[in-house]
Design an enzyme around this catalytic site. Structure first.
Site, PDB file in Angstrom:
ATOM      1  N   THR A   1     -16.723  72.638  57.582  1.00 21.63           N
ATOM      2  CA  THR A   1     -18.019  72.119  57.124  1.00 21.63           C
ATOM      3  C   THR A   1     -18.349  70.853  57.881  1.00 21.63           C
ATOM      4  O   THR A   1     -17.450  70.172  58.386  1.00 21.63           O
ATOM      5  CB  THR A   1     -17.974  71.659  55.646  1.00 21.63           C
ATOM      6  OG1 THR A   1     -16.861  70.771  55.483  1.00 21.63           O
ATOM      7  CG2 THR A   1     -17.915  72.792  54.681  1.00 21.63           C
ATOM      8  N   ASP A   2     -19.631  70.476  57.917  1.00 20.58           N
ATOM      9  CA  ASP A   2     -19.901  69.068  58.140  1.00 20.58           C
ATOM     10  C   ASP A   2     -19.486  68.385  56.829  1.00 20.58           C
ATOM     11  O   ASP A   2     -19.296  69.040  55.803  1.00 20.58           O
ATOM     12  CB  ASP A   2     -21.369  68.812  58.484  1.00 20.58           C
ATOM     13  CG  ASP A   2     -21.527  67.460  59.176  1.00 20.58           C
ATOM     14  OD1 ASP A   2     -20.626  66.600  59.012  1.00 20.58           O
ATOM     15  OD2 ASP A   2     -22.532  67.248  59.872  1.00 20.58           O
ATOM     16  N   TRP A   3     -19.320  67.055  56.882  1.00 18.81           N
ATOM     17  CA  TRP A   3     -18.724  66.395  55.719  1.00 18.81           C
ATOM     18  C   TRP A   3     -19.669  66.449  54.506  1.00 18.81           C
ATOM     19  O   TRP A   3     -20.649  65.726  54.416  1.00 18.81           O
ATOM     20  CB  TRP A   3     -18.343  64.951  56.084  1.00 18.81           C
ATOM     21  CG  TRP A   3     -16.935  64.835  56.595  1.00 18.81           C
ATOM     22  CD1 TRP A   3     -15.988  63.943  56.172  1.00 18.81           C
ATOM     23  CD2 TRP A   3     -16.273  65.631  57.603  1.00 18.81           C
ATOM     24  NE1 TRP A   3     -14.797  64.149  56.846  1.00 18.81           N
ATOM     25  CE2 TRP A   3     -14.945  65.177  57.722  1.00 18.81           C
ATOM     26  CE3 TRP A   3     -16.655  66.712  58.389  1.00 18.81           C
ATOM     27  CZ2 TRP A   3     -14.024  65.743  58.602  1.00 18.81           C
ATOM     28  CZ3 TRP A   3     -15.743  67.280  59.279  1.00 18.81           C
ATOM     29  CH2 TRP A   3     -14.450  66.788  59.367  1.00 18.81           C
ATOM     30  N   GLY A   4     -19.368  67.350  53.604  1.00 19.67           N
ATOM     31  CA  GLY A   4     -20.205  67.495  52.418  1.00 19.67           C
ATOM     32  C   GLY A   4     -21.262  68.570  52.566  1.00 19.67           C
ATOM     33  O   GLY A   4     -22.268  68.537  51.873  1.00 19.67           O
ATOM     34  N   SER A   5     -21.038  69.559  53.436  1.00 23.43           N
ATOM     35  CA  SER A   5     -22.088  70.569  53.611  1.00 23.43           C
ATOM     36  C   SER A   5     -21.778  71.891  52.905  1.00 23.43           C
ATOM     37  O   SER A   5     -22.523  72.856  53.047  1.00 23.43           O
ATOM     38  CB  SER A   5     -22.359  70.816  55.098  1.00 23.43           C
ATOM     39  OG  SER A   5     -21.272  71.471  55.700  1.00 23.43           O
TER      40      SER A   5
END
Ligand code: BGC
Length: 733
Positions: free
Chosen positions: A264-268
């Site tokens: 993921t992107d951070w928090g996606s």
């Protein structure tokens, strides 16, 4: 006596072990193929261990399997150097003292070199630094296409052209990965703006998706063999991109047969079921929104943690897709931290500084140079006045996740003083911004009028004035998390430049940015250099180009529109850019960048591919090896290039193609090949370029395939997308 008995027992035990000749487990036997080892390791894992491997245990790591000696995976940003250590569980800098790296130029600068060999050196050097810092994945490079000049993150990408970005990204990846460190191609896909990046839903045609926004990712996967891909924050067709059925399952892992991990992107990540089923392999940064603090130690609550475990136990989700994720993570382990043969890396070395400087020098673009304003050779002037905050401001800090803590950063002012002598170079700020803060605008603490007064007073009797300004890495400029709010230069720079020109006509402008800006003063300025965030050696590279010790050879990797509305995406109004906060439609479709300017006959102020030199090049007539080609042929193009100016230099020649009567709308022309050619003064060379006929295809969205039509095509050879020197027509049958 007791001791004797003990030693005796130990000896016996050792003998017994030897006699039994305990074999090393298959997954640790590196004489065996990776896929065999993956299956063996997988067969030994418990369900809980599998789940642990696919989500974060800290901001930048996953836990591995301690019981089996399968290491933790450590990641770091990326992409311009190895980021300083971050706290285990917050975004704070950890305060280590051994993590000051080499800063390499921003990827826009790398793209501007038009030199894939430098991209290989860049990747290898970053890979070596990441390896020394014990990172298994470096979170870059980014290849999102430059769609508008407003995207706060364009500086981290490789420009507006999918062919250029494809050719430049592949060597970077190979360079990183030859160190046993994974590159991470990001942000997949359609993350072309920062505003509302967490939820904006992109609507786009398949043609634009396949022709413009996917090719650099595809090249990174299929030609670069990248081991990690990062999903983006935004949505496409109503679904979040990090667990997107079409983008990840069907295209990335299906059509392109990608065998690495999707992180993921951070928090996606947003949903357990989708993450489980649609190809997300590793979840990072959840509930931190990528930027802010989250619930501490919330890792057990991640979508791919306990909630996933429970759904599997209840039979609501299959084990097969979990096994697929774990296989990919294990494959990554074997490729990186379980590869016993990987090198050890090196950190902040002189060699890396030199590579960084060379890339910076080759990326700087000479844009205007009336009456040979540049180069300013040594001893030409007694009083050189430098004005502008970017002459001294650190441009390696800020910008978001690509921020760096550097061992060394030579500012332009330091570089110029070293070049010309501190007694000849005088400086005042002229304008001032505030400190670089990630997610907030801090007003300038300076008094604009008094800074300007001081600048004008100093500039008045200068032999030459160098204005060094542009954007910086603060919120709403060239910075992650927000887009720019104006096309103009900020902090009163336009007014300052205009006033400086009134008081001293011998004023040259050096802009440092990762984006196009409006240039209302352009006609009055004798000379202009477009520079970038150049990294550790910024000042030395800048001074080398300004002084003529290096002949500039950079070319613009994006178009600079005269006014913002001349940009394709922006010309369609808010629904196209930035959207209505929920949704946006890429209305310019395939006409991105120069494709728009050329096709719609709206000339750019400076076109894609543009850049001058201190010497001049003469282009001979372009010829092809044949007049007619079949669809599997490779077209061989050649022409003579001569350096007919007084000094040695390099020219990036560009080959564009256009189709005469396509059955669908096609751009007026598209880049299909380029080459950087070095020529001594007076030297001529035959330049040869090749172009597979299949690269003349367009993407037929109805047939879902690439199609080369039987037709006439024109090949144009030029020094930029707008300055074509010679063209030739050929036929494809
Ligand atoms: C960025 C990524 C970055 C990640 C980790 C995110 O906010 O979008 O590019 O790699 O944070 O720092």
């Amino acid at each position: 006596m007791k001791k004797l008995i003990l030693y005796g027992l130990i000896g016996l035990f050792a003998l017994q072990m030897k006699a039994q000749n305990i074999p090393i487990p298959l997954y640790l036997d590196d004489s065996k193929p990776i896929e065999v080892r993956v299956e063996d390791a997988l067969s030994r894992l418990t369900l809980e261990e599998k789940i642990a491997m696919i989500h974060a245990q800290s901001k930048f790591s996953t836990p591995g399997v301690p019981r089996l000696g399968i290491p933790e995976i450590w990641m770091s940003d990326g992409p311009h150097g190895v980021r300083m250590e971050i706290d285990w569980d917050t975004w704070n800098h950890a305060g280590w003292t051994n993590d000051s790296c080499t800063a390499f130029p921003a990827l826009t600068c790398l793209a501007a070199t038009f030199n894939p060999e430098l991209s290989m050196k860049y990747g290898n050097a970053v890979g070596e630094e990441a390896r020394f810092r014990k990172k298994d994945i470096i979170l870059g490079p980014g290849v999102n296409i430059y769609r508008t000049p407003m995207n706060g993150r364009n500086f981290e990408y490789m420009g507006e052209d999918p062919y250029l970005a494809s050719k430049m990204v592949v060597p970077y990846i190979k360079g990183v990965q030859q160190n046993g460190v994974s590159a991470c191609l990001k942000h997949f896909a359609l993350n072309n703006q920062e505003l509302w990046r967490g939820h904006i839903d992109v609507e786009i045609s398949d043609r634009a998706l396949y022709e413009i926004y996917l090719p650099a990712f595809k090249a990174g996967v299929m030609a670069g063999g990248v081991w990690t891909v990062m999903g983006s924050y935004n949505k496409y067709r109503g679904q979040y991109c990090s667990h997107h059925e079409r983008l990840i399952d069907q295209i990335l892992k299906g059509e392109w047969k990608y065998d690495g991990i999707v992180v993921t992107d951070w928090g996606s990540a947003h949903d357990t079921r989708e993450a489980a089923l649609y190809g997300l392999d590793v979840e990072m940064g959840t509930w931190t929104n990528g930027l802010t603090w989250g619930e501490s130690f919330a890792y057990d609550n991640y979508y791919l943690s306990k909630p996933y475990l429970k759904m599997i136990e209840k039979g609501e989700l299959p084990i097969s897709t979990l096994d697929d994720k774990v296989r990919r993570v294990l494959r990554l382990n074997f490729r990186t931290n379980m590869d016993r043969k990987r090198p050890f890396g090196s950190f902040a070395t002189q060699e890396h500084a030199e590579i960084s400087r060379k890339i910076a020098e080759e990326g700087i673009v000479l844009m205007k140079n009336t009456n040979n304003f540049f180069p300013i050779v040594k001893d030409r002037y007694k009083k050189i006045v430098v004005i502008g905050e970017n002459a001294t401001r650190s441009l390696t800090v800020g910008g978001g996740s690509s921020e760096l803590k550097v061992k060394k950063e030579v500012s332009p002012l330091e570089g110029l003083k070293a070049k010309y002598g501190a007694d000849k170079v005088f400086y005042t700020m002229g304008y001032g911004s505030g400190p670089s803060v990630y997610d907030n605008f801090i007003p300038s603490p300076y008094n604009t009028d008094s800074l300007k007064r001081e600048a004008l007073a100093l500039a008045k009797d200068a032999d030459v004035v160098l204005f060094i300004g542009g954007l910086n890495k603060s919120f709403q400029q060239d910075c992650e998390g927000a887009d720019r709010i104006s096309y103009d230069l900020p902090f009163g720079q336009n007014e300052l430049i205009a006033d400086l020109l009134k008081i001293n006509k011998n004023t040259g402008v050096i802009l440092i940015s990762g984006n196009a800006v409006a240039m209302p003063w352009l006609d009055k300025v004798p000379a202009l250099i477009q520079s970038w965030y150049l990294g550790s050696e910024a000042g030395n590279a800048t001074a080398n180009v300004i002084s003529g010790d290096v002949n500039p050879s950079g070319k613009l990797p994006f178009s600079i529109p005269r006014k913002l509305e001349d940009n394709g995406a922006i010309s369609f109004g808010a629904i196209s850019y930035p959207g209505d906060s929920i949704r946006q439609v890429y209305k310019e479709d395939i006409l991105v960048g120069y494709r728009w300017h050329d096709t719609k006959k709206i000339p750019a102020l400076f076109p894609f591919g543009y850049g001058l030199s201190y010497t001049t090049f003469d282009y001979g007539k372009i010829t092809t090896d044949k007049k007619e080609y079949s669809k599997d042929d490779i077209i061989k193009v050649s022409f003579t290039l001569s350096n007919n100016g007084g000094i040695d230099g390099a020219e990036s020649v560009q080959l564009y193609a256009s189709q005469n009567k396509p059955s669908l709308v096609r751009p007026a022309k598209e880049l299909k090949a380029f080459k950087k050619v070095y020529l001594k003064s007076g030297e001529s060379k035959t330049v040869e370029l090749t172009l597979p006929v299949r690269d003349l295809a367009f993407f037929d969205d109805k047939a879902h395939s690439w199609v080369v039509e039987s037709d006439k095509f024109t090949l144009h050879c030029g020094t930029s997308s707008a300055d074509i020197k010679s063209s030739i027509v050929l036929e494809v049958k």
